[in-house]
Design an enzyme around this catalytic site. Structure first.
Site, PDB file in Angstrom:
ATOM      1  N   CYS A 160       3.893  -8.825   1.930  1.00 18.48           N
ATOM      2  CA  CYS A 160       3.616  -9.573   0.698  1.00 18.48           C
ATOM      3  C   CYS A 160       4.902 -10.075   0.052  1.00 18.48           C
ATOM      4  O   CYS A 160       5.039 -11.249  -0.284  1.00 18.48           O
ATOM      5  CB  CYS A 160       2.833  -8.687  -0.265  1.00 18.48           C
ATOM      6  N   GLY A 208       0.827  -1.218   0.000  1.00 16.09           N
ATOM      7  CA  GLY A 208       0.000   0.000   0.000  1.00 16.09           C
ATOM      8  C   GLY A 208       0.852   1.256   0.000  1.00 16.09           C
ATOM      9  O   GLY A 208       0.603   2.177  -0.784  1.00 16.09           O
ATOM     10  N   GLU A 225      10.784   3.409   5.981  1.00 12.50           N
ATOM     11  CA  GLU A 225      10.609   1.961   6.170  1.00 12.50           C
ATOM     12  C   GLU A 225      11.743   1.438   7.043  1.00 12.50           C
ATOM     13  O   GLU A 225      12.919   1.646   6.733  1.00 12.50           O
ATOM     14  CB  GLU A 225      10.595   1.248   4.809  1.00 12.50           C
ATOM     15  N   HIS A 235     -12.591 -26.826 -24.954  1.00 18.70           N
ATOM     16  CA  HIS A 235     -12.514 -28.243 -24.640  1.00 18.70           C
ATOM     17  C   HIS A 235     -11.138 -28.792 -24.955  1.00 18.70           C
ATOM     18  O   HIS A 235     -10.578 -28.432 -25.987  1.00 18.70           O
ATOM     19  CB  HIS A 235     -13.584 -28.997 -25.438  1.00 18.70           C
ATOM     20  N   TYR A 264      -6.442 -18.727   6.245  1.00 16.18           N
ATOM     21  CA  TYR A 264      -5.600 -18.812   5.042  1.00 16.18           C
ATOM     22  C   TYR A 264      -4.212 -19.362   5.373  1.00 16.18           C
ATOM     23  O   TYR A 264      -3.727 -20.300   4.747  1.00 16.18           O
ATOM     24  CB  TYR A 264      -5.378 -17.413   4.457  1.00 16.18           C
ATOM     25  N   GLU A 298      -2.611 -22.934   4.186  1.00 16.51           N
ATOM     26  CA  GLU A 298      -1.573 -22.895   3.144  1.00 16.51           C
ATOM     27  C   GLU A 298      -0.290 -23.560   3.643  1.00 16.51           C
ATOM     28  O   GLU A 298       0.330 -24.358   2.942  1.00 16.51           O
ATOM     29  CB  GLU A 298      -1.312 -21.443   2.725  1.00 16.51           C
ATOM     30  N   LYS A 344       5.458 -17.358  -0.002  1.00 17.45           N
ATOM     31  CA  LYS A 344       4.468 -18.428   0.215  1.00 17.45           C
ATOM     32  C   LYS A 344       4.188 -19.160  -1.092  1.00 17.45           C
ATOM     33  O   LYS A 344       4.179 -20.382  -1.163  1.00 17.45           O
ATOM     34  CB  LYS A 344       3.191 -17.808   0.811  1.00 17.45           C
ATOM     35  N   CYS A 355       2.687 -13.284   0.596  1.00 17.06           N
ATOM     36  CA  CYS A 355       2.216 -13.825  -0.689  1.00 17.06           C
ATOM     37  C   CYS A 355       3.313 -14.444  -1.562  1.00 17.06           C
ATOM     38  O   CYS A 355       3.169 -15.576  -2.027  1.00 17.06           O
ATOM     39  CB  CYS A 355       1.562 -12.726  -1.525  1.00 17.06           C
ATOM     40  N   GLU A 397     -14.303 -25.232 -18.597  1.00 14.22           N
ATOM     41  CA  GLU A 397     -15.534 -25.319 -19.402  1.00 14.22           C
ATOM     42  C   GLU A 397     -16.718 -25.786 -18.550  1.00 14.22           C
ATOM     43  O   GLU A 397     -17.879 -25.554 -18.904  1.00 14.22           O
ATOM     44  CB  GLU A 397     -15.351 -26.222 -20.627  1.00 14.22           C
TER      45      GLU A 397
HETATM   46  P1  NDP Z   1      -7.382 -15.622   9.565  1.00 15.25           P
HETATM   47  O1  NDP Z   1      -8.072 -14.517  10.234  1.00 15.25           O
HETATM   48  O2  NDP Z   1      -7.698 -15.964   8.169  1.00 15.25           O
HETATM   49  O3  NDP Z   1      -7.550 -16.942  10.433  1.00 15.25           O
HETATM   50  C1  NDP Z   1      -7.196 -16.980  11.771  1.00 15.25           C
HETATM   51  C2  NDP Z   1      -7.528 -18.363  12.279  1.00 15.25           C
HETATM   52  O4  NDP Z   1      -7.017 -18.509  13.581  1.00 15.25           O
HETATM   53  C3  NDP Z   1      -9.015 -18.620  12.341  1.00 15.25           C
HETATM   54  O5  NDP Z   1      -9.256 -19.934  11.934  1.00 15.25           O
HETATM   55  C4  NDP Z   1      -9.330 -18.416  13.819  1.00 15.25           C
HETATM   56  O6  NDP Z   1     -10.387 -19.215  14.261  1.00 15.25           O
HETATM   57  C5  NDP Z   1      -8.055 -18.907  14.456  1.00 15.25           C
HETATM   58  N1  NDP Z   1      -7.812 -18.284  15.745  1.00 15.25           N
HETATM   59  C6  NDP Z   1      -7.901 -16.989  16.080  1.00 15.25           C
HETATM   60  N2  NDP Z   1      -7.570 -16.796  17.368  1.00 15.25           N
HETATM   61  C7  NDP Z   1      -7.288 -18.020  17.875  1.00 15.25           C
HETATM   62  C8  NDP Z   1      -6.879 -18.485  19.144  1.00 15.25           C
HETATM   63  N3  NDP Z   1      -6.722 -17.655  20.162  1.00 15.25           N
HETATM   64  N4  NDP Z   1      -6.668 -19.818  19.295  1.00 15.25           N
HETATM   65  C9  NDP Z   1      -6.828 -20.674  18.274  1.00 15.25           C
HETATM   66  N5  NDP Z   1      -7.209 -20.287  17.050  1.00 15.25           N
HETATM   67  C10 NDP Z   1      -7.436 -18.972  16.848  1.00 15.25           C
HETATM   68  O7  NDP Z   1      -5.843 -15.279   9.772  1.00 15.25           O
HETATM   69  P2  NDP Z   1      -4.517 -15.789   9.101  1.00 15.25           P
HETATM   70  O8  NDP Z   1      -3.508 -15.605  10.167  1.00 15.25           O
HETATM   71  O9  NDP Z   1      -4.672 -17.118   8.471  1.00 15.25           O
HETATM   72  O10 NDP Z   1      -4.320 -14.713   7.947  1.00 15.25           O
HETATM   73  C11 NDP Z   1      -4.381 -13.314   8.234  1.00 15.25           C
HETATM   74  C12 NDP Z   1      -4.914 -12.562   7.042  1.00 15.25           C
HETATM   75  O11 NDP Z   1      -3.937 -12.540   6.027  1.00 15.25           O
HETATM   76  C13 NDP Z   1      -6.137 -13.202   6.428  1.00 15.25           C
HETATM   77  O12 NDP Z   1      -7.308 -12.680   6.977  1.00 15.25           O
HETATM   78  C14 NDP Z   1      -6.020 -12.870   4.973  1.00 15.25           C
HETATM   79  O13 NDP Z   1      -6.773 -11.713   4.714  1.00 15.25           O
HETATM   80  C15 NDP Z   1      -4.557 -12.599   4.766  1.00 15.25           C
HETATM   81  N6  NDP Z   1      -3.959 -13.684   3.967  1.00 15.25           N
HETATM   82  C16 NDP Z   1      -4.378 -13.919   2.712  1.00 15.25           C
HETATM   83  C17 NDP Z   1      -3.837 -14.926   1.942  1.00 15.25           C
HETATM   84  C18 NDP Z   1      -4.320 -15.164   0.557  1.00 15.25           C
HETATM   85  O14 NDP Z   1      -4.949 -14.292  -0.010  1.00 15.25           O
HETATM   86  N7  NDP Z   1      -4.079 -16.328  -0.023  1.00 15.25           N
HETATM   87  C19 NDP Z   1      -2.785 -15.779   2.461  1.00 15.25           C
HETATM   88  C20 NDP Z   1      -2.439 -15.474   3.820  1.00 15.25           C
HETATM   89  C21 NDP Z   1      -2.997 -14.470   4.522  1.00 15.25           C
HETATM   90  P3  NDP Z   1     -11.936 -18.802  14.080  1.00 15.25           P
HETATM   91  O15 NDP Z   1     -12.283 -19.086  12.669  1.00 15.25           O
HETATM   92  O16 NDP Z   1     -12.615 -19.709  15.032  1.00 15.25           O
HETATM   93  O17 NDP Z   1     -12.016 -17.359  14.460  1.00 15.25           O
END
Ligand code: NDP
Length: 453
Positions: free
Chosen positions: A42, A15, A34, A436, A176, A180, A50, A47, A441
């Site tokens: 990223c 950003g 920075e 195809h 996510y 991943e 990863k 990203c 498709e």
């Molecule tokens: P997310 O918010 O996607 O997921 C966090 C996970 O951790 C959820 O399953 C949540 O559970 C769980 N959680 C939260 N707190 C606790 C806790 N105290 N104990 C146990 N489990 C817990 O976060 P990520 O860290 O995976 O990613 C952060 C952000 O980064 C994402 O929101 C996404 O926007 C971005 N990202 C995008 C990617 C992509 O576009 N491919 C790749 C990686 C990151 P619950 O569901 O129950 O709340």
């Protein structure tokens, strides 16, 4: 009053860099500070690395599958240090590109920590700079819950730099990052366990996607543990970790990786010196034009906690730059229909409403869904299946959501996002002639709904 700069940006992530380049191109005098790495999460710990790791992990399947196509491939083992070195080399190249983009746009780059002194002053390396406006674009940071033994865990920041691939790993979370990295480490040969605190991971995604992905991961031999929460982690004399769950179960491992969400990175920014308010989740509060409650201070990206995705931060940056320095080209950012992907193996891609979200909003629905074996696997004994699903408004015929689990799902969903943005109806899909033989498709050949309200 004349200021040293028109815009002082804190953070050279996706950003910040985009806002700097656009604002400078529109004639603003811009500085960027920075303290860590150019390109932000990223490029450095998100990203890009990863995706290289996901490619690395995917060869595991490719070697096996190629044998059914006549190749004599003996797996020679996997060299983690080689992958790390090549990844680091590529990231250094990307860091250089970001530096060149800023310098060539005439932006002043200050590579140190910046602290806000007042609404028009920022301090970097002991020197104070005045500025008409400040933009905070400092991104996010892994957030880990408090628990005994927290000092033994790693997060995604460290996962990209592990000295050695552990034999066993527990990955905590169901979003996510957790999914991943479960695919990455499983593919690279680590005995990886995914632990999620509730019934099923990927909360908020379409239920069919969640179930299909779970089943595909299980077929691949993943150890998925749902309704599992860690109570404490203890280091043992041999260096391994003893993980005790809240239900009393105990599991030994070599590494515990928490991927439990990300918090806004606002540490030591000097926010107490200005009137920038945070919302109830701790993210910076902004209006439609990304202005905070301190009129000269703006914020974009992960710290505003809207949608934590690189392309969203880029879009916010361009919207802000236009609104400040090229108002004739400004239009508010539309957050609807943002496609996203989970780079699990197999991939997930999604755009629009899930079936559950559409029902909650009161739509009457027609649901089209198909599962099939990808053609590439026809000559193999693999049992992997691809899922495609269309959520359609029964009253207007408009396609509300497209969801896929399967190879290259993000590539397909990105294209479908354009169709959905254009308001495509199911008839538009039906009138489209397929290519195809492709998996894609199938999007235009699903004729009968599997469910209809
Ligand atoms: P997310 O918010 O996607 O997921 C966090 C996970 O951790 C959820 O399953 C949540 O559970 C769980 N959680 C939260 N707190 C606790 C806790 N105290 N104990 C146990 N489990 C817990 O976060 P990520 O860290 O995976 O990613 C952060 C952000 O980064 C994402 O929101 C996404 O926007 C971005 N990202 C995008 C990617 C992509 O576009 N491919 C790749 C990686 C990151 P619950 O569901 O129950 O709340």
């Amino acid at each position: 009053m004349t200021y040293d700069f028109d815009l002082f940006i804190i953070g050279a992530g996706s950003g910040g860099v985009r806002a700097a380049r656009f604002s400078a191109d529109f004639g603003a005098r811009v500085a960027v500070a920075e303290s860590r790495y150019l390109g932000g999460t990223c490029v450095n710990v998100g990203c890009m690395p990863k995706k290289y790791f996901v490619y690395g992990a995917s060869f595991h399947d490719e070697f096996r599958q190629s044998r059914s196509y006549g190749w004599k491939v003996e797996e020679q083992g996997f060299d983690w240090q080689n992958l790390l070195a090549n990844k680091d080399h590529e990231i250094r190249r990307l860091n250089g590109i970001y530096r060149a983009l800023l310098i060539n746009s005439g932006v002043t780059l200050l590579e140190d920590h910046a602290r806000i002194i007042d609404a028009h002053t920022v301090e970097v390396t002991g020197k104070r700079y005045t500025t008409e406006r400040i933009l905070i674009a400092t991104g996010g940071w892994p957030s880990v819950p408090e628990l005994p033994g927290r000092e033994h865990i790693i997060t995604s920041n460290e996962a990209f730099y592990l000295d050695k691939l552990p034999e066993r790993m527990i990955i905590v979370g169901g979003g996510y990052i957790a999914i991943e990295f479960a695919s990455i480490f499983h593919g690279l040969g680590v005995k990886a366990t995914l632990m999620y605190r509730k019934e099923l991971f990927l909360r908020g995604f379409d239920d069919c996607v969640r179930v299909h992905l779970r089943d595909e991961l299980l077929k691949r031999g993943h150890d998925l543990q749902f309704n599992a929460e860690i109570a404490r982690i203890d280091k043992q004399s041999d260096g391994s970790l003893k993980v005790t769950l809240k239900d009393g179960r105990v599991q030994e491992t070599d590494c515990v990786f928490y991927a439990t969400g990300r918090r806004p990175m606002l540490d030591n920014l000097g926010l107490e010196n200005v009137g920038v308010e945070l919302d109830e989740r701790g993210f910076v509060k902004v209006d439609e034009t990304f202005q905070t409650t301190e009129p000269s201070v703006y914020a974009i990206g992960d710290i505003i906690g809207r949608v934590q995705l690189t392309p969203v931060a880029l879009a916010e940056a361009m919207t802000l730059a236009r609104s400040l320095y090229k108002p004739e080209s400004y239009k508010p950012l539309d957050y609807n229909l943002i496609a996203s992907a989970v780079y699990s193996l197999p991939n997930v891609g999604t755009v629009g409403l899930s079936e559950e979200q559409a029902r909650e909003k009161g739509y009457k629905l027609r649901i089209f869904q198909t599962t099939f074996k990808p053609t590439k696997l026809s000559l193999t004994n693999e049992t992997e299946r691809t899922l495609m699903k269309l959520v359609v408004d029964a009253e207007t015929d408009k396609v509300l959501g497209c969801h896929m689990v399967g190879p290259d799902a993000p590539e397909q969903i990105q294209c479908l996002a354009v169709a959905l943005k254009a308001g495509a109806t199911k008839s538009c899909f039906d009138d489209t002639i397929g290519i195809h033989p492709t998996a894609a498709e199938e999007w235009v050949t699903m004729r009968s709904p599997v469910r209809e309200d």
